[in-house]
Design a protein around this motif. Structure first.
Motif, PDB file in Angstrom:
ATOM      1  N   GLY A 111      11.927  12.297 -28.626  1.00 58.93           N
ATOM      2  CA  GLY A 111      11.364  10.969 -28.885  1.00 58.93           C
ATOM      3  C   GLY A 111      12.430   9.927 -29.156  1.00 58.93           C
ATOM      4  O   GLY A 111      12.351   8.798 -28.658  1.00 58.93           O
ATOM      5  N   LEU A 112      13.451  10.299 -29.938  1.00 61.96           N
ATOM      6  CA  LEU A 112      14.513   9.340 -30.227  1.00 61.96           C
ATOM      7  C   LEU A 112      15.347   9.051 -28.979  1.00 61.96           C
ATOM      8  O   LEU A 112      15.751   7.903 -28.743  1.00 61.96           O
ATOM      9  CB  LEU A 112      15.413   9.886 -31.342  1.00 61.96           C
ATOM     10  CG  LEU A 112      16.510   8.937 -31.836  1.00 61.96           C
ATOM     11  CD1 LEU A 112      15.918   7.620 -32.317  1.00 61.96           C
ATOM     12  CD2 LEU A 112      17.317   9.592 -32.953  1.00 61.96           C
ATOM     13  N   ALA A 113      15.586  10.092 -28.166  1.00 64.61           N
ATOM     14  CA  ALA A 113      16.337   9.860 -26.926  1.00 64.61           C
ATOM     15  C   ALA A 113      15.564   8.946 -25.987  1.00 64.61           C
ATOM     16  O   ALA A 113      16.150   8.065 -25.336  1.00 64.61           O
ATOM     17  CB  ALA A 113      16.640  11.191 -26.250  1.00 64.61           C
ATOM     18  N   ALA A 114      14.234   9.124 -25.901  1.00 58.33           N
ATOM     19  CA  ALA A 114      13.423   8.248 -25.051  1.00 58.33           C
ATOM     20  C   ALA A 114      13.456   6.806 -25.547  1.00 58.33           C
ATOM     21  O   ALA A 114      13.538   5.859 -24.751  1.00 58.33           O
ATOM     22  CB  ALA A 114      11.987   8.763 -25.004  1.00 58.33           C
ATOM     23  N   SER A 115      13.408   6.630 -26.862  1.00 58.25           N
ATOM     24  CA  SER A 115      13.498   5.276 -27.417  1.00 58.25           C
ATOM     25  C   SER A 115      14.852   4.638 -27.107  1.00 58.25           C
ATOM     26  O   SER A 115      14.932   3.449 -26.794  1.00 58.25           O
ATOM     27  CB  SER A 115      13.277   5.315 -28.934  1.00 58.25           C
ATOM     28  OG  SER A 115      12.015   5.863 -29.248  1.00 58.25           O
ATOM     29  N   GLY A 116      15.904   5.445 -27.181  1.00 62.23           N
ATOM     30  CA  GLY A 116      17.229   4.915 -26.869  1.00 62.23           C
ATOM     31  C   GLY A 116      17.373   4.528 -25.415  1.00 62.23           C
ATOM     32  O   GLY A 116      17.974   3.497 -25.080  1.00 62.23           O
ATOM     33  N   ILE A 117      16.801   5.350 -24.518  1.00 58.95           N
ATOM     34  CA  ILE A 117      16.862   5.013 -23.098  1.00 58.95           C
ATOM     35  C   ILE A 117      16.084   3.735 -22.817  1.00 58.95           C
ATOM     36  O   ILE A 117      16.495   2.886 -22.018  1.00 58.95           O
ATOM     37  CB  ILE A 117      16.322   6.190 -22.255  1.00 58.95           C
ATOM     38  CG1 ILE A 117      17.260   7.396 -22.404  1.00 58.95           C
ATOM     39  CG2 ILE A 117      16.183   5.790 -20.797  1.00 58.95           C
ATOM     40  CD1 ILE A 117      16.744   8.641 -21.722  1.00 58.95           C
ATOM     41  N   ALA A 118      14.954   3.579 -23.500  1.00 65.58           N
ATOM     42  CA  ALA A 118      14.194   2.339 -23.341  1.00 65.58           C
ATOM     43  C   ALA A 118      14.970   1.143 -23.874  1.00 65.58           C
ATOM     44  O   ALA A 118      14.905   0.037 -23.323  1.00 65.58           O
ATOM     45  CB  ALA A 118      12.843   2.455 -24.055  1.00 65.58           C
ATOM     46  N   ALA A 119      15.725   1.360 -24.952  1.00 63.58           N
ATOM     47  CA  ALA A 119      16.522   0.257 -25.516  1.00 63.58           C
ATOM     48  C   ALA A 119      17.636  -0.173 -24.587  1.00 63.58           C
ATOM     49  O   ALA A 119      18.111  -1.313 -24.671  1.00 63.58           O
ATOM     50  CB  ALA A 119      17.111   0.682 -26.866  1.00 63.58           C
ATOM     51  N   ALA A 120      18.077   0.715 -23.696  1.00 62.05           N
ATOM     52  CA  ALA A 120      19.155   0.352 -22.773  1.00 62.05           C
ATOM     53  C   ALA A 120      18.744  -0.778 -21.845  1.00 62.05           C
ATOM     54  O   ALA A 120      19.595  -1.501 -21.321  1.00 62.05           O
ATOM     55  CB  ALA A 120      19.586   1.566 -21.957  1.00 62.05           C
ATOM     56  N   GLY A 121      17.421  -0.943 -21.613  1.00 57.13           N
ATOM     57  CA  GLY A 121      16.957  -2.026 -20.765  1.00 57.13           C
ATOM     58  C   GLY A 121      16.824  -3.347 -21.479  1.00 57.13           C
ATOM     59  O   GLY A 121      16.523  -4.362 -20.831  1.00 57.13           O
ATOM     60  N   LEU A 122      17.017  -3.370 -22.799  1.00 56.41           N
ATOM     61  CA  LEU A 122      16.936  -4.611 -23.563  1.00 56.41           C
ATOM     62  C   LEU A 122      18.327  -5.182 -23.733  1.00 56.41           C
ATOM     63  O   LEU A 122      19.250  -4.480 -24.139  1.00 56.41           O
ATOM     64  CB  LEU A 122      16.314  -4.351 -24.946  1.00 56.41           C
ATOM     65  CG  LEU A 122      14.901  -3.763 -24.958  1.00 56.41           C
ATOM     66  CD1 LEU A 122      14.481  -3.461 -26.385  1.00 56.41           C
ATOM     67  CD2 LEU A 122      13.917  -4.708 -24.309  1.00 56.41           C
ATOM     68  N   SER A 123      18.483  -6.439 -23.411  1.00 52.51           N
ATOM     69  CA  SER A 123      19.794  -7.070 -23.554  1.00 52.51           C
ATOM     70  C   SER A 123      19.606  -8.549 -23.807  1.00 52.51           C
ATOM     71  O   SER A 123      18.599  -9.142 -23.422  1.00 52.51           O
ATOM     72  CB  SER A 123      20.652  -6.846 -22.302  1.00 52.51           C
ATOM     73  OG  SER A 123      20.051  -7.472 -21.180  1.00 52.51           O
ATOM     74  N   VAL A 124      20.564  -9.112 -24.473  1.00 55.83           N
ATOM     75  CA  VAL A 124      20.607 -10.557 -24.716  1.00 55.83           C
ATOM     76  C   VAL A 124      21.611 -11.135 -23.735  1.00 55.83           C
ATOM     77  O   VAL A 124      22.808 -10.866 -23.834  1.00 55.83           O
ATOM     78  CB  VAL A 124      21.018 -10.870 -26.169  1.00 55.83           C
ATOM     79  CG1 VAL A 124      21.080 -12.374 -26.387  1.00 55.83           C
ATOM     80  CG2 VAL A 124      20.029 -10.249 -27.140  1.00 55.83           C
ATOM     81  N   GLN A 125      21.112 -11.878 -22.763  1.00 55.33           N
ATOM     82  CA  GLN A 125      21.972 -12.483 -21.755  1.00 55.33           C
ATOM     83  C   GLN A 125      22.303 -13.915 -22.154  1.00 55.33           C
ATOM     84  O   GLN A 125      21.555 -14.558 -22.868  1.00 55.33           O
ATOM     85  CB  GLN A 125      21.279 -12.486 -20.380  1.00 55.33           C
ATOM     86  CG  GLN A 125      20.947 -11.099 -19.856  1.00 55.33           C
ATOM     87  CD  GLN A 125      22.186 -10.365 -19.383  1.00 55.33           C
ATOM     88  OE1 GLN A 125      23.217 -10.984 -19.149  1.00 55.33           O
ATOM     89  NE2 GLN A 125      22.074  -9.051 -19.235  1.00 55.33           N
ATOM     90  N   VAL A 126      23.414 -14.383 -21.684  1.00 53.99           N
ATOM     91  CA  VAL A 126      23.811 -15.767 -21.877  1.00 53.99           C
ATOM     92  C   VAL A 126      23.848 -16.424 -20.509  1.00 53.99           C
ATOM     93  O   VAL A 126      24.664 -16.064 -19.664  1.00 53.99           O
ATOM     94  CB  VAL A 126      25.186 -15.882 -22.562  1.00 53.99           C
ATOM     95  CG1 VAL A 126      25.615 -17.332 -22.649  1.00 53.99           C
ATOM     96  CG2 VAL A 126      25.108 -15.280 -23.953  1.00 53.99           C
ATOM     97  N   ALA A 127      22.922 -17.336 -20.288  1.00 55.21           N
ATOM     98  CA  ALA A 127      22.827 -17.998 -18.984  1.00 55.21           C
ATOM     99  C   ALA A 127      23.784 -19.178 -18.942  1.00 55.21           C
ATOM    100  O   ALA A 127      23.868 -19.947 -19.886  1.00 55.21           O
ATOM    101  CB  ALA A 127      21.398 -18.482 -18.741  1.00 55.21           C
ATOM    102  N   ARG A 128      24.471 -19.323 -17.833  1.00 55.77           N
ATOM    103  CA  ARG A 128      25.405 -20.416 -17.648  1.00 55.77           C
ATOM    104  C   ARG A 128      24.915 -21.287 -16.503  1.00 55.77           C
ATOM    105  O   ARG A 128      24.784 -20.819 -15.375  1.00 55.77           O
ATOM    106  CB  ARG A 128      26.810 -19.890 -17.349  1.00 55.77           C
ATOM    107  CG  ARG A 128      27.457 -19.209 -18.520  1.00 55.77           C
ATOM    108  CD  ARG A 128      28.809 -18.668 -18.146  1.00 55.77           C
ATOM    109  NE  ARG A 128      28.696 -17.573 -17.193  1.00 55.77           N
ATOM    110  CZ  ARG A 128      28.509 -16.313 -17.556  1.00 55.77           C
ATOM    111  NH1 ARG A 128      28.389 -16.011 -18.819  1.00 55.77           N
ATOM    112  NH2 ARG A 128      28.425 -15.361 -16.658  1.00 55.77           N
TER     113      ARG A 128
END
Length: 461
Positions: free
Chosen positions: A331-348
């Motif tokens: 369960g924790l590994a699945a949550s971590g893999i899902a977190a890999a798709g979350l990112s804070v981008q900086v648009a220029r």
């Protein structure tokens, strides 16, 4: 560079929240052994670093054409929502060359201020990380200086009890040293146990066995190597409260796991509880060391451990099912893999290339700007060609924007597709503004030339 570092730091913080929340939920909802709980907190501590690196190197980010320039100095906004509307290029007033050079390539003042703010925040974050690393280096130096005078233990009784417990666990040779600067037994490196001078000599054989079983459990788990690494991560990321909290849980569960392992080896939980109480007195008089596994750090953290040892119901987690361990790790590994798709981008936001070329051409050629003293009318053919080029650019951006809007996640927040849509919309606004400004400039030049010609024809000869 500043925007990328800031986005990386914010992404790591977001991932740390996801990992820590998932670990806390699983540890609370599922009956797990102390060793499994320790593994979950270890994953929650190092998992965000791995998923942040994975997200930063993944190929699913917004693509840019080869050689396409980036204009970080113009605008920098977080991609939580749509960016503010950039100011349209304004025709330069009919004046000197300095005014004409800024036409068509004017940078919004709000964008410059935003860029400066992000740069300042990034500098503060880098300075905080450097300060934490320096503090860790200082603590490591003080620990080395305090332990460099330790000597080998020659007490036959202690050496015999240690060898007996070591052979029971199946470890290789373990060095036993003593030092006056430690108040509680601790593990150094991969195969050394350091004890306070003359402290263990006053304990009974059962209590000595419990102490050695606890410390050898740390060596068996490689805590002497993990603790310095955790201390470094906590020191560098000390501005993140989640990292500090997870590091604290990591150390607490490590001690509980070693307590359970010691009880498993000795079969005497009360002997370990008595040993903990004995060594806690010396722990109060020495500084706390977070970089090495210490048997008793403080009396405040000791009371729950003693209660847990003397109460049989509190040790029920020793009999936790292996199935719950597998479910928790998965369960924790699945949550971590899902977190890999979350990112804070900086648009220029970047000005369109035709508009930038037009501004550069005006800067190079002062005669390209409206001038009432021009001897010839404006070149309609050149203006038509320039407008046609901007129109083709506008059509191309509209097509790319339609394709981007059909991508998965284009209408959601904090996705690579939404960042690409944001950038294309800003480029399209620039292209349209440059086209409108070019047409307006031609009209102004034509009107000025007509006025000049009319004035020269009506002037007395």
């Amino acid at each position: 560079m500043a925007s990328s570092l800031l986005a990386l730091l914010l992404t790591c913080s977001l991932h740390a929240v996801v990992w820590a929340g998932a670990a806390a939920l699983l540890a609370r909802r599922i009956s797990l052994s102390s060793s499994t709980r320790h593994l979950l907190w270890k994953m929650a501590l190092f998992g965000p670093l791995a998923t942040t690196l994975l997200g930063a190197t993944a190929p699913w980010g917004p693509e840019r054409a080869p050689g396409e320039p980036s204009y970080f100095q113009e605008l920098s906004v977080l991609s939580f929502g749509d960016a503010p509307e950039p100011a349209a290029p304004v025709a330069a007033p009919r004046g000197g060359p300095s005014n004409r050079a800024s036409a068509g390539a004017e940078v919004p003042a709000s964008g410059v201020r935003a860029s400066l703010w992000w740069t300042l925040l990034t500098a503060c974050g880098a300075g905080a990380a450097a300060l934490g690393a320096l503090r860790f280096a200082g603590s490591a130096l003080l620990l080395w200086r305090s332990l460099r005078g330790r000597t080998e233990v020659h007490d036959a009784r202690l050496l015999q009890r240690l060898e007996r417990m070591r052979s029971r666990i199946g470890l290789r040779r373990v060095a036993l040293t003593e030092s006056a600067s430690v108040g509680s037994p601790l593990v150094i490196g991969a195969s050394e146990v350091c004890i306070p001078q003359a402290k263990l000599s006053a304990l009974t054989d059962a209590e000595v066995d419990a102490v050695f079983a606890h410390e050898l459990a740390h060596i068996e788990r490689r805590d002497g190597l993990w603790f310095p690494v955790v201390g470094l991560v906590q020191s560098v990321l000390w501005v993140q409260p989640v990292t500090r909290w997870v590091s604290s849980r990591f150390r607490q569960t490590a001690e509980l796991a070693c307590d359970d392992r010691a009880v498993e080896l000795t079969g005497d939980p009360r002997g370990l509880a008595r040993a903990l109480v004995q060594v806690a007195e010396g722990a109060r008089l020495t500084p706390r060391r977070a970089m090495v596994p210490t048997m008793a750090r403080s009396t405040s953290a000791l009371l729950p451990r003693v209660r847990r040892l003397v109460d049989a119901s509190r040790r029920a987690e020793l009999r936790a099912s292996p199935r719950g361990r597998r479910w928790a790790i998965a369960g924790l590994a699945a949550s971590g893999i899902a977190a890999a798709g979350l990112s804070v981008q900086v648009a220029r936001a970047r000005p369109s290339q035709p508009a930038a070329d037009a501004g550069a051409a005006m800067a190079r050629s002062p005669d390209a700007a409206p001038d009432a003293t021009a001897a010839s009318p404006p070149d309609a053919a050149a203006m038509s060609e320039q407008v046609a080029e901007l129109a083709r650019r506008e059509q191309e951006l509209e097509t790319r924007l339609e394709d981007a809007l059909s991508l998965p996640g284009a209408h959601q927040e904090d996705t690579p597709a939404s960042v690409l849509v944001l950038e294309l919309r800003q480029e399209l606004r620039h292209a349209r503004a440059a086209k409108a400004w070019t047409e307006e400039r031609f009209v102004d030049e034509s009107a000025a030339w007509e006025r000049r010609r009319g004035a020269s024809s009506s002037a007395p000869r």
